[in-house]
Motif scaffolding. Structure first.
Motif, PDB file in Angstrom:
ATOM      1  N   PRO A 153       0.730  -1.161   0.057  1.00 23.48           N
ATOM      2  CA  PRO A 153       0.001  -0.114   0.159  1.00 23.48           C
ATOM      3  C   PRO A 153       0.982   1.282   0.050  1.00 23.48           C
ATOM      4  O   PRO A 153       1.717   1.541   0.649  1.00 23.48           O
ATOM      5  N   ALA A 154       0.349   2.190  -0.507  1.00 21.92           N
ATOM      6  CA  ALA A 154       0.996   3.636  -0.772  1.00 21.92           C
ATOM      7  C   ALA A 154       0.078   4.463   0.007  1.00 21.92           C
ATOM      8  O   ALA A 154      -0.851   5.140  -0.329  1.00 21.92           O
ATOM      9  N   ASN A 155       0.215   4.646   1.553  1.00 20.15           N
ATOM     10  CA  ASN A 155      -0.413   5.449   2.604  1.00 20.15           C
ATOM     11  C   ASN A 155      -0.104   6.881   2.710  1.00 20.15           C
ATOM     12  O   ASN A 155      -0.720   7.502   3.278  1.00 20.15           O
ATOM     13  N   ALA A 156       1.324   7.044   2.533  1.00 20.69           N
ATOM     14  CA  ALA A 156       1.811   8.504   2.893  1.00 20.69           C
ATOM     15  C   ALA A 156       2.505   9.126   1.722  1.00 20.69           C
ATOM     16  O   ALA A 156       3.400   8.325   1.263  1.00 20.69           O
ATOM     17  N   VAL A 157       2.546  10.197   1.587  1.00 22.98           N
ATOM     18  CA  VAL A 157       3.358  11.089   0.462  1.00 22.98           C
ATOM     19  C   VAL A 157       4.837  10.924   0.944  1.00 22.98           C
ATOM     20  O   VAL A 157       5.091  11.378   2.127  1.00 22.98           O
ATOM     21  N   GLY A 158       5.695  10.758   0.102  1.00 18.79           N
ATOM     22  CA  GLY A 158       7.194  10.726   0.328  1.00 18.79           C
ATOM     23  C   GLY A 158       7.932   9.684  -0.255  1.00 18.79           C
ATOM     24  O   GLY A 158       7.457   8.661  -0.807  1.00 18.79           O
ATOM     25  N   VAL A 159       9.342   9.602   0.246  1.00 18.04           N
ATOM     26  CA  VAL A 159      10.035   8.380  -0.251  1.00 18.04           C
ATOM     27  C   VAL A 159      10.100   7.474   0.734  1.00 18.04           C
ATOM     28  O   VAL A 159      10.333   7.835   1.866  1.00 18.04           O
ATOM     29  N   HIS A 160       9.880   6.139   0.422  1.00 16.30           N
ATOM     30  CA  HIS A 160       9.623   5.089   1.342  1.00 16.30           C
ATOM     31  C   HIS A 160      10.618   4.031   1.055  1.00 16.30           C
ATOM     32  O   HIS A 160      10.755   3.541  -0.126  1.00 16.30           O
ATOM     33  N   GLU A 161      11.362   3.602   1.863  1.00 18.57           N
ATOM     34  CA  GLU A 161      12.407   2.500   1.760  1.00 18.57           C
ATOM     35  C   GLU A 161      12.015   1.246   2.180  1.00 18.57           C
ATOM     36  O   GLU A 161      11.506   1.209   3.371  1.00 18.57           O
ATOM     37  N   TYR A 162      12.222   0.031   1.410  1.00 22.02           N
ATOM     38  CA  TYR A 162      11.804  -1.118   2.092  1.00 22.02           C
ATOM     39  C   TYR A 162      13.175  -1.967   1.675  1.00 22.02           C
ATOM     40  O   TYR A 162      14.041  -1.637   0.959  1.00 22.02           O
ATOM     41  N   LYS A 163      13.193  -3.135   2.379  1.00 16.45           N
ATOM     42  CA  LYS A 163      14.370  -4.131   2.440  1.00 16.45           C
ATOM     43  C   LYS A 163      13.711  -5.626   2.144  1.00 16.45           C
ATOM     44  O   LYS A 163      12.781  -5.967   2.981  1.00 16.45           O
ATOM     45  N   ALA A 164      13.869  -6.067   1.122  1.00 10.53           N
ATOM     46  CA  ALA A 164      13.571  -7.534   0.930  1.00 10.53           C
ATOM     47  C   ALA A 164      14.478  -8.419   1.277  1.00 10.53           C
ATOM     48  O   ALA A 164      15.628  -8.288   0.703  1.00 10.53           O
ATOM     49  N   SER A 165      14.410  -9.556   1.965  1.00 11.15           N
ATOM     50  CA  SER A 165      15.391 -10.411   2.342  1.00 11.15           C
ATOM     51  C   SER A 165      14.904 -11.672   2.315  1.00 11.15           C
ATOM     52  O   SER A 165      13.579 -12.153   2.565  1.00 11.15           O
ATOM     53  N   LEU A 166      15.817 -12.764   1.773  1.00 12.23           N
ATOM     54  CA  LEU A 166      15.524 -14.175   1.906  1.00 12.23           C
ATOM     55  C   LEU A 166      16.291 -14.978   3.016  1.00 12.23           C
ATOM     56  O   LEU A 166      17.586 -14.448   3.467  1.00 12.23           O
ATOM     57  N   GLU A 167      15.731 -15.635   3.965  1.00  7.82           N
ATOM     58  CA  GLU A 167      16.599 -15.923   5.156  1.00  7.82           C
ATOM     59  C   GLU A 167      17.438 -16.981   4.647  1.00  7.82           C
ATOM     60  O   GLU A 167      17.276 -17.940   3.884  1.00  7.82           O
ATOM     61  N   PRO A 168      18.715 -16.844   5.132  1.00  5.79           N
ATOM     62  CA  PRO A 168      19.814 -17.702   4.618  1.00  5.79           C
ATOM     63  C   PRO A 168      19.725 -19.066   5.004  1.00  5.79           C
ATOM     64  O   PRO A 168      19.083 -19.479   6.034  1.00  5.79           O
ATOM     65  N   LEU A 169      20.532 -19.905   4.105  1.00  2.17           N
ATOM     66  CA  LEU A 169      20.624 -21.278   4.781  1.00  2.17           C
ATOM     67  C   LEU A 169      21.729 -21.493   5.752  1.00  2.17           C
ATOM     68  O   LEU A 169      22.635 -20.586   5.814  1.00  2.17           O
ATOM     69  N   ALA A 170      21.752 -22.399   6.379  1.00  4.99           N
ATOM     70  CA  ALA A 170      22.739 -22.773   7.424  1.00  4.99           C
ATOM     71  C   ALA A 170      24.147 -22.811   6.922  1.00  4.99           C
ATOM     72  O   ALA A 170      25.136 -22.335   7.609  1.00  4.99           O
ATOM     73  N   ASN A 171      24.310 -23.419   5.810  1.00  2.45           N
ATOM     74  CA  ASN A 171      25.383 -23.628   5.294  1.00  2.45           C
ATOM     75  C   ASN A 171      25.808 -22.540   4.078  1.00  2.45           C
ATOM     76  O   ASN A 171      26.744 -22.906   3.110  1.00  2.45           O
ATOM     77  N   GLU A 172      25.050 -21.512   3.975  1.00  2.93           N
ATOM     78  CA  GLU A 172      25.367 -20.614   2.798  1.00  2.93           C
ATOM     79  C   GLU A 172      26.640 -19.586   3.002  1.00  2.93           C
ATOM     80  O   GLU A 172      26.966 -19.179   4.026  1.00  2.93           O
ATOM     81  N   LYS A 173      27.269 -19.467   1.949  1.00  5.32           N
ATOM     82  CA  LYS A 173      28.855 -18.879   1.994  1.00  5.32           C
ATOM     83  C   LYS A 173      28.432 -17.435   1.814  1.00  5.32           C
ATOM     84  O   LYS A 173      29.179 -16.642   2.515  1.00  5.32           O
ATOM     85  N   ASN A 174      27.613 -17.017   1.021  1.00  3.86           N
ATOM     86  CA  ASN A 174      27.278 -15.451   0.489  1.00  3.86           C
ATOM     87  C   ASN A 174      25.928 -15.100   0.728  1.00  3.86           C
ATOM     88  O   ASN A 174      25.089 -15.547   0.243  1.00  3.86           O
ATOM     89  N   THR A 175      25.820 -14.505   1.853  1.00  8.54           N
ATOM     90  CA  THR A 175      24.607 -13.786   2.252  1.00  8.54           C
ATOM     91  C   THR A 175      24.229 -12.506   1.941  1.00  8.54           C
ATOM     92  O   THR A 175      22.921 -12.010   1.879  1.00  8.54           O
ATOM     93  N   ILE A 176      25.218 -11.825   1.258  1.00  7.87           N
ATOM     94  CA  ILE A 176      24.923 -10.352   0.694  1.00  7.87           C
ATOM     95  C   ILE A 176      23.906 -10.368  -0.398  1.00  7.87           C
ATOM     96  O   ILE A 176      22.926  -9.443  -0.296  1.00  7.87           O
ATOM     97  N   ASN A 177      23.925 -11.447  -1.370  1.00  8.83           N
ATOM     98  CA  ASN A 177      23.007 -11.412  -2.168  1.00  8.83           C
ATOM     99  C   ASN A 177      21.350 -11.912  -1.733  1.00  8.83           C
ATOM    100  O   ASN A 177      20.617 -12.058  -2.752  1.00  8.83           O
ATOM    101  N   ASN A 178      21.382 -12.091  -0.622  1.00 10.11           N
ATOM    102  CA  ASN A 178      20.113 -12.642   0.173  1.00 10.11           C
ATOM    103  C   ASN A 178      18.986 -11.551   0.197  1.00 10.11           C
ATOM    104  O   ASN A 178      18.008 -11.622   0.466  1.00 10.11           O
TER     105      ASN A 178
END
Length: 677
Positions: free
Chosen positions: A254-279
């Motif tokens: 939803p777009a409920n307020a005027v202005g710039v709104h920042e979001y963060k989408a993330s995938l929960e990493p796996l236990a043995n995952e080497k690179n989590t920056i691309n998650n």
């Protein structure tokens, strides 16, 4: 030299000897040494003159050797440093550049590339983007006619651009990829791509599309979470297998307020995952409270209408409705701007309504325009009526003041078809584009703007603007430059803001993988662009309170400053003019994202394919012993011996004139000395 020329030279020698002998030969048993010297000098003079008259051509052959080039192209992007291959790459470059055998056989040239190819030898691995295909495109122009095997030192991870493994269709050189990085495939989850509109409208919902990718052999479960600050606004469980290793998830926020709104989408990493920056990926949306509605009014069918609609609507803050001169009358108040395309007498009521309500407008005049009607109903300008048409090309007026304009190579655009004749304005106006015919500048504008009675108007004297958009794509492989130009014109016309001496152009937010460029334009009191001023921008990081000041750099028609070195954060800024009490403030956001850190290993497959397609050979950076031997023993890279044959006219040989002058001078001096004159 031809045989006929040789005969002429022999005859000249005989005649010269006879003439000299006629003057100095005596019938005595023996001639004096002085007469013999006189005879020789006179013979030399006459023979030299005859040679000048005959002017024989002498052939001169010079031999030269041309060594092939050895091009070393080094990936200067930050992914090399992230994969911990920077030191290996630098050592390899130094080893190649200092190898005596390679220097004896090749002319070694070194380049670096990120988003663009550069000749700099500074390898710092700090560029934010990689475009290998563009690097080859530029090299193909430099080494088009030469033998230039190319060593490509890279991890093969390209962040934008065309596929480079098939580049040999344009770059006809053997390519030797040196692969930096690991070829082992690790288990990895990542957000491959996230697509979202830049703008959303208040009290609406905006769509978000995420593409999730899994590399691994086992079945795994994870969770996609989207947060705004600390608040979870969307979440969904996801699972992957070796066969089903990608997911596309669409949802709306939803777009409920005027202005710039920042979001963060993330995938929960796996236990043995080497690179989590691309998650995870950060994204932002600017919510605005209204959409600019524009009416495009025409009673004829023309391809310009579709192009104008598509160009203007490339900015999602604007919508265009194509109407005829009657349909708009009942909904004229719904629009912030009206574009009159080739008006005729059917526009009479509409123009009267626009005048009475003092609405902004953009008039486009073409071959179907009724100039008699337009001159009669319009009191700001009038066009000469000749019943003739002409094709006019455009030239940018770099002194245009009301808003910033980039030169998008207007002179390369096809001409617009327009009624022939001059135009007289009864109000002050400013020209954006001038008319030219065959490169000759005319006094009349092709596109002009003016302000009168509190409203803004623009007039374009030409049709077939659809060809301009097509040419812009041919020039830049993108419609963006042309769309931005029309967008700025529409933004100016749809607004009633007063003209300012200092204008600043910037985005509300910048993605972390793009350059942060702020542009400014400063005008003197006559609203002419002032190139003598010094502009600075003071930027404050609102999170750390750190303040930095950067100077603007003059760039033809505006001032620019590159703030790409700033880390991701929220910023406020003030642009100041050094010798005037004028400033302008604003704010922007830089989102955290480094596309170069999204890779775990080298793209070995593409680099191997590149080597095969170009008839080269690939090597890993820790196993390059055979590279130098391969280059030295390859018969395709032999030194070429060239012979140049030059034909030299004897008349151009200055020493022959010196001989003539010297022989005459010696003869005269000796005769004078011996009392024979």
């Amino acid at each position: 030299m031809s045989s006929l020329t040789l005969i002429y030279i022999i005859l000249s020698g005989i005649i010269a000897l006879l003439l000299a002998g006629f003057q100095y030969y005596t019938k005595k048993k023996s001639m004096s040494k002085l007469n013999m010297l006189f005879l020789f000098l006179r013979f030399l003079t006459i023979f030299s003159v005859f040679l000048l008259l005959i002017n024989p051509k002498l052939e001169q052959i010079t031999l030269s050797t041309v060594k092939p080039n050895l091009v070393i192209a080094v990936d200067n992007s930050s992914s090399i440093k992230y994969l911990k291959q920077g030191e290996e790459a630098i050592r390899l470059v130094e080893k190649l550049k200092t190898n005596k055998d390679l220097n004896d056989k090749f002319n070694i040239e070194t380049y670096t590339f990120g988003d663009k190819l550069k000749t700099s030898n500074e390898i710092q691995f700090n560029e934010k983007q990689t475009n290998i295909a563009d690097a080859f495109g530029q090299l193909s122009q430099i080494y088009k006619q030469t033998i230039s095997p190319t060593i490509l030192i890279t991890d093969g991870n390209q962040t934008f651009g065309n596929s480079y493994e098939f580049v040999n269709n344009d770059y006809k050189q053997p390519i030797y990829p040196i692969i930096l990085g690991d070829s082992i495939q690790y288990t990895d989850l990542k957000i491959q791509q996230l697509n979202v509109n830049k703008y959303a409208y208040l009290k609406n919902q905006f769509p978000v599309e995420t593409i999730l990718v899994y590399n691994g052999d086992d079945s795994v479960n994870s969770k996609l979470v989207v947060k705004s600050g600390n608040t979870v606004v969307y979440s969904e469980n996801v699972n992957f297998t070796k066969q089903n290793n990608s997911r596309v998830i669409d949802f709306k926020l939803p777009a409920n307020a005027v202005g710039v709104h920042e979001y963060k989408a993330s995938l929960e990493p796996l236990a043995n995952e080497k690179n989590t920056i691309n998650n995870f990926k950060n994204f932002a949306v600017e919510v605005i409270d209204q959409k600019t509605k524009i009416a495009l009014v025409s009673d004829i069918v023309h391809p310009d209408l579709g192009v104008l609609k598509k160009t203007i609507e490339s900015n999602e803050q604007r919508s265009v409705s194509i109407l005829n001169s009657k349909e708009i009358l009942n909904q004229i108040n719904d629009f912030q701007l009206v574009i009159l395309y080739q008006p005729n007498n059917k526009f009479n009521i509409l123009i009267e309504r626009l005048d009475s309500e003092n609405k902004n407008r953009f008039t486009i005049i073409g071959t179907k325009t009724d100039l008699n009607f337009l001159n009669k109903i319009n009191n700001t300008y009038s066009s000469e009526i000749t019943n003739q048409t002409e094709n006019y090309q455009a030239e940018l007026n770099k002194s245009y003041a009301p808003f910033l304009i980039e030169d998008i190579n207007f002179e390369s655009f096809p001409p617009l078809n327009s009624p022939y004749g001059s135009t007289k304005f009864s109000v002050p106006f400013e020209t954006i584009l001038n008319k030219t015919i065959n490169g000759i500048l005319k006094k009349d504008p092709l596109l002009a703007t003016f302000e009168t009675s509190g409203r803004r108007e623009a007039v374009m004297f030409g049709e077939n603007i659809w060809q301009w958009r097509a040419q812009s794509y041919l020039n830049d492989k993108s419609f963006n430059a042309f769309d931005d130009f029309i967008g700025k014109l529409i933004q100016y016309l749809a607004s009633n803001k007063q003209k300012n001496r200092l204008n600043v152009e910037y985005e509300s937010f910048y993605n972390g993988n793009t350059n942060v460029i702020v542009k400014a334009e400063f005008f003197d009191k006559n609203y002419e662009f002032d190139t003598r001023e010094t502009l600075t921008i003071t930027v404050k990081n609102t999170a750390t309170e750190e303040t930095k000041t950067f100077p603007f750099i003059l760039n033809s028609t505006n001032y620019q400053v590159d703030l790409s070195s700033l880390p991701a954060s929220d910023y406020s800024f003030t642009v100041s003019v050094s010798n005037e009490n004028i400033s302008k403030s604003g704010s922007f956001k830089i989102l955290e994202y480094n596309v170069e850190q999204q890779f775990l290993n080298a793209d070995v497959t593409k680099l191997q394919q590149l080597a095969t397609n170009s008839e080269g050979k690939h090597f890993f950076v820790n196993n390059t012993e055979g590279l130098i031997k391969n280059l030295l023993n390859d018969n395709r890279f032999a030194t070429i011996q060239k012979s140049n044959k030059n034909r030299l006219s004897l008349i151009d040989w200055k020493y022959l004139l010196i001989i003539i002058a010297l022989s005459l001078s010696i003869e005269w001096f000796l005769r004078k000395y011996n009392g024979l004159i």
